[in-house]
Design a protein around this motif. Structure first.
Motif, PDB file in Angstrom:
ATOM      1  N   PHE A 119       0.847  -1.172   0.000  1.00 22.97           N
ATOM      2  CA  PHE A 119       0.000   0.000   0.000  1.00 22.97           C
ATOM      3  C   PHE A 119       0.889   1.229   0.000  1.00 22.97           C
ATOM      4  CE2 PHE A 119      -3.172  -2.947   1.508  1.00 22.97           C
ATOM      5  CZ  PHE A 119      -4.318  -2.446   0.946  1.00 22.97           C
ATOM      6  N   ILE A 136      -1.397  -6.321   0.909  1.00 19.97           N
ATOM      7  CA  ILE A 136      -2.334  -7.007   0.041  1.00 19.97           C
ATOM      8  C   ILE A 136      -2.261  -6.411  -1.369  1.00 19.97           C
ATOM      9  CG2 ILE A 136      -4.756  -7.604  -0.288  1.00 19.97           C
ATOM     10  CD1 ILE A 136      -5.137  -7.019   2.699  1.00 19.97           C
ATOM     11  N   VAL A 138      -3.821  -5.213  -4.522  1.00 16.70           N
ATOM     12  CA  VAL A 138      -5.207  -4.814  -4.772  1.00 16.70           C
ATOM     13  C   VAL A 138      -5.427  -4.304  -6.185  1.00 16.70           C
ATOM     14  CG1 VAL A 138      -5.853  -4.347  -2.416  1.00 16.70           C
ATOM     15  CG2 VAL A 138      -4.696  -2.574  -3.718  1.00 16.70           C
ATOM     16  N   ASP A 139      -4.705  -4.841  -7.160  1.00 13.28           N
ATOM     17  CA  ASP A 139      -5.020  -4.367  -8.496  1.00 13.28           C
ATOM     18  C   ASP A 139      -6.259  -5.053  -9.049  1.00 13.28           C
ATOM     19  OD1 ASP A 139      -2.438  -6.253 -10.254  1.00 13.28           O
ATOM     20  OD2 ASP A 139      -3.633  -6.694  -8.499  1.00 13.28           O
ATOM     21  N   ASN A 140      -6.632  -6.166  -8.460  1.00 12.30           N
ATOM     22  CA  ASN A 140      -7.964  -6.673  -8.761  1.00 12.30           C
ATOM     23  C   ASN A 140      -8.436  -7.603  -7.644  1.00 12.30           C
ATOM     24  OD1 ASN A 140      -7.411  -9.547  -9.382  1.00 12.30           O
ATOM     25  ND2 ASN A 140      -6.284  -8.695 -11.103  1.00 12.30           N
ATOM     26  N   VAL A 141      -9.725  -7.782  -7.593  1.00 12.79           N
ATOM     27  CA  VAL A 141     -10.321  -8.511  -6.470  1.00 12.79           C
ATOM     28  C   VAL A 141      -9.873  -9.966  -6.458  1.00 12.79           C
ATOM     29  CG1 VAL A 141     -12.509  -9.307  -5.501  1.00 12.79           C
ATOM     30  CG2 VAL A 141     -12.302  -6.985  -6.369  1.00 12.79           C
ATOM     31  N   GLU A 142      -9.716 -10.559  -7.640  1.00 18.28           N
ATOM     32  CA  GLU A 142      -9.347 -11.980  -7.693  1.00 18.28           C
ATOM     33  C   GLU A 142      -7.975 -12.182  -7.073  1.00 18.28           C
ATOM     34  OE1 GLU A 142     -12.644 -11.372 -10.129  1.00 18.28           O
ATOM     35  OE2 GLU A 142     -10.717 -10.364 -10.293  1.00 18.28           O
ATOM     36  N   VAL A 144      -6.648 -10.398  -4.731  1.00 13.30           N
ATOM     37  CA  VAL A 144      -6.767 -10.228  -3.284  1.00 13.30           C
ATOM     38  C   VAL A 144      -7.224 -11.526  -2.643  1.00 13.30           C
ATOM     39  CG1 VAL A 144      -8.081  -9.066  -1.485  1.00 13.30           C
ATOM     40  CG2 VAL A 144      -7.200  -7.760  -3.400  1.00 13.30           C
ATOM     41  N   LEU A 145      -8.247 -12.128  -3.216  1.00 14.55           N
ATOM     42  CA  LEU A 145      -8.760 -13.380  -2.648  1.00 14.55           C
ATOM     43  C   LEU A 145      -7.725 -14.494  -2.786  1.00 14.55           C
ATOM     44  CD1 LEU A 145     -12.410 -13.199  -3.981  1.00 14.55           C
ATOM     45  CD2 LEU A 145     -11.564 -12.599  -1.721  1.00 14.55           C
ATOM     46  N   PHE A 148      -5.122 -14.255   0.018  1.00 16.45           N
ATOM     47  CA  PHE A 148      -5.523 -14.845   1.291  1.00 16.45           C
ATOM     48  C   PHE A 148      -5.427 -16.362   1.257  1.00 16.45           C
ATOM     49  CE2 PHE A 148      -6.652 -11.618   4.183  1.00 16.45           C
ATOM     50  CZ  PHE A 148      -7.148 -10.543   3.474  1.00 16.45           C
ATOM     51  N   ASN A 149      -5.583 -16.953   0.102  1.00 20.76           N
ATOM     52  CA  ASN A 149      -5.546 -18.407   0.021  1.00 20.76           C
ATOM     53  C   ASN A 149      -4.135 -18.975  -0.026  1.00 20.76           C
ATOM     54  OD1 ASN A 149      -8.285 -18.909   0.097  1.00 20.76           O
ATOM     55  ND2 ASN A 149      -8.526 -18.481  -2.077  1.00 20.76           N
TER      56      ASN A 149
END
Lengths: 185, 159
Positions: A119, A136, A138-142, A144-145, A148-149
């Protein structure tokens, strides 16, 4: 004595000698078969003349007029069948633009490592737990998820119990709401 | 033919504009969907008095588990707590517990595992007893309890 078709045709076309013409003419007055033949020849002749009158001379102008009239003004061609002319200059410009955009996309995808994207220094944008700050992508939501995985650091906490302590299995593990537990006690 | 190629190329050139994801949308998604799990681990005696406790909190998202490992002299407890956000904005807590416990008299080691689920509201506390609940006993023993609370991760709420 009936006459043959050739003689009758010549009679119809006034090609017989005058003496023979009179003989055939006199015969036709009494012979119905020859008269029928004459009538048939006359109808054929008139049809041929009619057809000849209807044949137009197909000049260049008549052909073009017919073609232009065959396309009614209101119909028009659909998008894919219309003529679409791109000038060579426009084509070259579009090609350069395409190459420039493609190159820029490849450049930024290679040199922008999103997996370690932090960030900004603005603390408001960071998600932190009490002790374990997270960075994290954060250039796209996928992503980000997916972070976490697959992130190396598991979300786990290790505690050392005080010892020596005597822990014993009391029974089946229980999972209940705190309010329900307090009420039972 | 040229026209078709031109249309396809135009769509390719503007691909990112059509399918791109705004960073602000990704941040907003995180802000709205991340959860803060607070876990208080207590060791209580047979009278229910807390003799030891430890607090922790972790930020996670729906479906991502938080693991708590508790290690003692003769015991190891591993608890996986997974929150799931439901359609009505309540939380389904799934708790998977594994216990390795040894006997002080022998070298025997026993293993127990369990999985429990419990629907709770945001901010509502749940208790998980991986060793069960102490019944009336006449000797000194200890028990482990975990108090779990899930809240939306709101930086304005504070702790």
């Amino acid at each position: 004595m009936c006459f043959d078709g050739q003689t009758l045709s010549a009679f119809l076309d006034n090609e017989l000698e005058s003496s023979k013409y009179l003989i055939v003419k006199e015969h036709l007055q009494s012979c119905s078969d020859c008269q029928k033949t004459i009538d048939l020849l006359q109808s054929v002749s008139s049809q041929v003349k009619l057809a000849n009158n209807q044949v137009e001379s197909f000049t260049k102008e008549t052909v073009w007029t017919r073609l232009s009239h065959s396309t009614s003004p209101g119909r028009g061609l659909d998008f894919w069948h219309r003529a679409f002319i791109i000038s060579p200059t426009l084509m070259i410009s579009l090609s350069f633009l395409f190459i420039a955009i493609l190159g820029a996309s490849l450049f930024f995808s290679i040199f922008n490592d999103s997996s370690s994207f932090p960030f900004s220094n603005n603390a408001d944008l960071s998600f932190e737990s009490e002790k374990y700050p997270l960075e994290i992508p954060v250039d796209n939501v996928e992503k980000v998820l997916a972070y976490f995985n697959i992130h190396d650091e598991p979300l786990e906490f290790y505690m050392q119990l005080p010892g020596p302590s005597d822990f014993v299995i009391q029974g089946e593990p229980i999972f209940l709401k705190k309010t329900d537990y307090v009420a039972e006690r | 033919m040229i026209k078709k190629i031109f249309v396809v190329v135009s769509l390719f050139l503007f691909h990112n504009l059509v399918y791109g994801v705004d960073i602000n949308d990704a941040l907003k998604y995180l802000e709205e969907n991340s959860l803060n799990i607070k876990i208080i681990t207590r060791v209580v005696d047979e009278q229910g008095l807390t003799i030891w406790n430890a607090n922790m909190s972790k930020i996670t998202i729906s479906g991502k588990s938080v693991k708590v490992k508790l290690q003692g002299v003769n015991i190891l407890v591993i608890t996986d707590i997974t929150p799931y956000i439901r359609y009505d904005n309540t939380i389904l807590l799934v708790s998977q517990g594994e216990v390795w416990i040894g006997s002080s008299e022998s070298d025997e080691m026993n293993h127990y595992s369990t999985i429990k689920s419990l629907p709770v509201s945001m901010g509502e506390s749940a208790l998980f007893f991986p060793l069960g609940v102490i019944k009336a006993v006449d000797r000194k023993i200890y028990n482990i309890e975990l108090e779990i609370q899930v809240n939306p991760n709101n930086r304005d709420s504070g702790e």
